[in-house]
Design a protein around this motif. Sequence first.
Motif, short mmCIF file in Angstrom:
data_model
loop_
_atom_site.label_atom_id
_atom_site.label_comp_id
_atom_site.label_asym_id
_atom_site.label_seq_id
_atom_site.Cartn_x
_atom_site.Cartn_y
_atom_site.Cartn_z
N UNK A 9 15.98 38.52 42.79
CA UNK A 9 15.18 38.85 41.61
C UNK A 9 13.74 38.47 41.31
N UNK A 10 13.09 37.79 42.36
CA UNK A 10 11.86 37.51 42.43
C UNK A 10 10.96 38.59 43.19
N UNK A 11 11.76 39.74 43.52
CA UNK A 11 11.17 40.76 44.46
C UNK A 11 10.37 40.45 45.71
N UNK A 12 11.17 39.57 46.35
CA UNK A 12 10.33 39.06 47.74
C UNK A 12 10.19 40.39 48.75
N UNK A 13 9.38 40.06 49.78
CA UNK A 13 9.33 41.13 51.02
C UNK A 13 10.30 40.88 51.86
N UNK A 14 10.49 39.35 52.12
CA UNK A 14 11.16 38.80 53.09
C UNK A 14 12.20 38.04 52.61
N UNK A 15 13.51 38.04 53.10
CA UNK A 15 14.58 37.03 52.84
C UNK A 15 15.08 36.44 54.00
N UNK A 16 14.91 35.11 53.84
CA UNK A 16 15.55 34.26 55.11
C UNK A 16 16.70 33.88 54.60
N UNK A 17 17.81 33.89 55.66
CA UNK A 17 19.11 33.48 55.34
C UNK A 17 19.39 32.47 56.48
N UNK A 18 19.72 31.09 55.89
CA UNK A 18 20.12 30.18 57.05
C UNK A 18 21.84 29.97 57.09
N UNK A 19 22.32 30.53 57.80
CA UNK A 19 24.05 30.67 57.96
C UNK A 19 24.54 30.80 56.45
N UNK A 20 24.32 32.11 55.95
CA UNK A 20 24.77 32.17 54.59
C UNK A 20 26.23 32.41 54.37
N UNK A 21 26.82 32.53 55.37
CA UNK A 21 28.40 32.58 55.46
C UNK A 21 29.08 31.57 56.01
N UNK A 22 28.35 30.54 56.23
CA UNK A 22 29.41 29.53 57.17
C UNK A 22 30.17 28.87 56.12
N UNK A 23 30.04 28.92 54.53
CA UNK A 23 31.01 28.17 53.59
C UNK A 23 31.69 29.12 53.04
N UNK A 68 8.79 40.69 28.17
CA UNK A 68 9.99 40.78 27.18
C UNK A 68 11.49 40.54 27.62
N UNK A 69 12.21 40.24 26.59
CA UNK A 69 13.46 39.81 27.03
C UNK A 69 14.33 40.98 27.48
N UNK A 70 13.99 42.09 27.09
CA UNK A 70 14.54 43.30 27.58
C UNK A 70 14.59 43.55 29.13
N UNK A 71 13.18 43.24 29.66
CA UNK A 71 12.78 43.39 31.05
C UNK A 71 13.61 42.34 31.90
N UNK A 72 13.65 41.05 31.24
CA UNK A 72 14.42 40.21 31.90
C UNK A 72 15.70 40.47 32.08
N UNK A 73 16.31 40.92 31.08
CA UNK A 73 17.84 41.40 31.16
C UNK A 73 18.12 42.51 32.14
N UNK A 74 16.89 43.37 32.45
CA UNK A 74 16.83 44.68 33.28
C UNK A 74 16.86 43.99 34.67
N UNK A 75 16.18 42.93 35.13
CA UNK A 75 15.74 42.41 36.34
C UNK A 75 17.14 41.63 36.49
N UNK A 76 17.62 40.87 35.98
CA UNK A 76 19.11 39.97 35.85
C UNK A 76 20.15 41.07 36.15
N UNK A 77 20.12 42.15 35.46
CA UNK A 77 21.36 43.15 35.70
C UNK A 77 21.12 43.83 37.26
N UNK A 78 19.90 44.13 37.28
CA UNK A 78 19.50 44.93 38.81
C UNK A 78 19.87 43.96 39.93
N UNK A 79 19.31 42.89 39.85
CA UNK A 79 19.72 41.70 40.98
C UNK A 79 21.01 41.64 41.10
#
Lengths: 489, 265
Positions: free
Chosen positions: B177-191, B130-141
């Motif tokens: 938002x896709x509720x992963x278990x692992x998040x890989x970040x490649x130099x996320x702050x270099x820019x 449902x759209x409401x669930x999506x809204x919820x995910x967007x907001x919480x992410x």
Amino acid sequence: MPLSLLFASCLLIAALAFLMGRGKAFKSAGGDIRKLHSLPGYYGWNSALMVLLPSMAALVIWLAVQPLVINSSVSQMISTQSVEASSLDLIMSDVRRVAEGLNKAVEAGAMTEAEVSGATAESMNVRERLGAVGVALGSDVSNETLQAAQSYRDLSATSGLLRTIAVLALALGGLVFGVVRTNKDFRARNTVERVILGLLIAAASIAILTTVGIVFSLIFNTVEFFKLYPAADFFFGLTWSPSFGGGSDLGILPLIWATLYISLIALAVSVPVGLFAAIYLSEYAAPLVRSVAKPLLEVLAGIPTIVYGLFALLTVGPLLVDIFGSNGVLHLGWMQGGTAVMTAGLVMGIMLIPFVSSLSDDIINAVPQAMRDGSLGLGATHSETVKQVILPAALPGIVGAILLAASRAIGETMIVVLGAGAAARLSMNPFDAMTTVTAKIVSQLTGDADFASPEALVAFALGMTLFVMTLGLNVIALYIVRKYREQYE
Amino acid sequence: MTQMPGTIKAAKMTDTKISARNVQVYYGDTHAIKDVNIEIGSRAVTAFIGPSGCGKSTFLRCLNRMNDTIDICRVEGNIDLDGEDIYDSRVDPVQLRAKVGMVFQKPNPFPKSIYDNIAYGPRIHGLVRKKAELDEIVASSLQKAGLWNEVKDRLDGPGTGLSGGQQQRLCIARAIAVSPEVILMDEPCSALDPIATAKVEELIDELRENFTIVIVTHSMQQAARVSQRTAFFHMGNLVEIGDTQDIFTNPVDKRTQDYITGRFG
Ligand SMILES: Nc1ncnc2c1ncn2[C@@H]1O[C@H](COP(=O)(O)OP(=O)(O)OP(=O)(O)O)[C@@H](O)[C@H]1O
Ligand SMILES: [Mg+2]
């Protein structure tokens, strides 16, 4: 001095100037290049340009002005009676022809210089004498024309001499000026670069001025046409039946209708095929396939449209008749002859496929890899990525490409001349023969049309309409494409 | 807790999320990763450091099989996620990437609205009905990514219209938002500028509670601030891995010491 020789001598002087300029620069620096402001070659070029620029400019101006001046001074010799009997233009072209004939006769040794200048219509049958050296004249030469021709020759000869002197003087003056100015502190590099800049600007303005010229000639003739034929009838007329005897109906609507109908079919063929081909080539094809298929597709774009026209006429048309004609496999009887909107539309669609696909391919490739990575990194499949991220990102560019294709379809001529038929008709049936704006421009201007009649002038009004339509499409397309580019920069 | 292979210094860990054994990566003939063995702990931040070109990104991209998208890249060895080999032929790399999300060096929001950027993953994976669930995910992410307050009034605005730092947090939110278990970040702050960097670092620290995070960084300070464990790569080799504190105060290998004291790289 003949023109080619004059030109060659200017080049020679320029070459000399180059050597002298470079040599002098060297000497002024005592043979040490580092003391020079610019590299020695620049000093050479600077001197050479000082020779070429003024002399060539003078030559060009002279060539443009000389015929005007001579014409106007000679035409004063023509009496008003003769002008009224014929027209000044015709008489002047006779005069020029006789003058050229006399030149030729002198060159061939058939007449002496004295004979030519002493000749009168009574003392010599000019027509016969010139005929003997291969210059055919339409009628006997009147005394007046002969006199005018003689003075035309004299003036040309004098002016030719003056021209040679002036140009050579300028060239030599330039040589002296350029070489004298050369010394080690002179900023030759900057001067040369400024001249080059000037040349670039001149080239750009030629392109722009020509366009402006074309537009003005179109406008001028269109206005002429609307003086002879009411604009409302032209724009809203439903029949197109020109007859050169006068009393024609020149309504543009049937032509516009066919143009749009054919373009629509062409786009319906080329857009899906071209776009899918582009998606396959840029997203899925292995490098090997891509390296073969892409050039192959682009070869299609290089085929002259007349070849497509023949293809329409000889292959596609008969094929369609075999299917949709009254004796065709489907027994539908929709199609009477091979030439039809459908024939031209299909073939034009094929012609546009490489155009659409190579533009779309570029645009799809311009979507940054980061966009793909982002989508793939979220667990999207390749085709989801293409559908949801890449195509939407590329969409404005693709729309631009389609509009450009549309404007090509509207302006296409050869395919419709050969494939669509010659009858102007307002019909919904795509298997009817119809004719387009471009095809009619061709047919109104070929043949023995009198250029002052509305039947011929209408071609300019048609051209102008077409021009405005395609210009509008191009402007919109370029605007969209540019806007899309900004997104990633 | 699994036993780690020999060369690597043992360190106290909660749980092993990812374990890699004898991983080799080749780009055509280039041997980019040489025999790497590593264990990555669950619900912790692991930092990869090392001089440029040493293979940090390459190894990171092995962990969610992003290297599959590069034609000339070949990966050998075993990488297990929760004890299952991710290079097994039965594993669908697409599903794997939903579990192991990635944030890239340069923020790369899609040319869509902020809302659609976040909704992209959930929609693709059919996470909502449902759209409401999506809204919820967007907001919480967006809330988890610390971006909610800045964008809640302009969810329909284009994602590309945000500032660089906001875009990067948007990309993190998109990954969450896709509720992963692992998040890989490649130099996320270099820019990013220091303020945006601080926000992202704060965010990483919070995310640690729910996600396993691997971050590649060129900044020693950043590695020291956000990570619990640090791995040092050099010329395709994993030289040393250990608790961040140990690595920075008391490195075992000479190369690690030289690198963190700025003697090379
Ligand atoms: N797509 C590729 N094709 C070929 N070689 C590659 C490719 N990507 C990386 N490499 C090579 O693999 C080696 C490791 O590259 P990688 O990008 O993993 O380094 P990195 O540690 O992330 O460096 P940086 O800190 O500069 O990002 C390098 O020698 C690089 O040239
Ligand atoms: Mg990298």
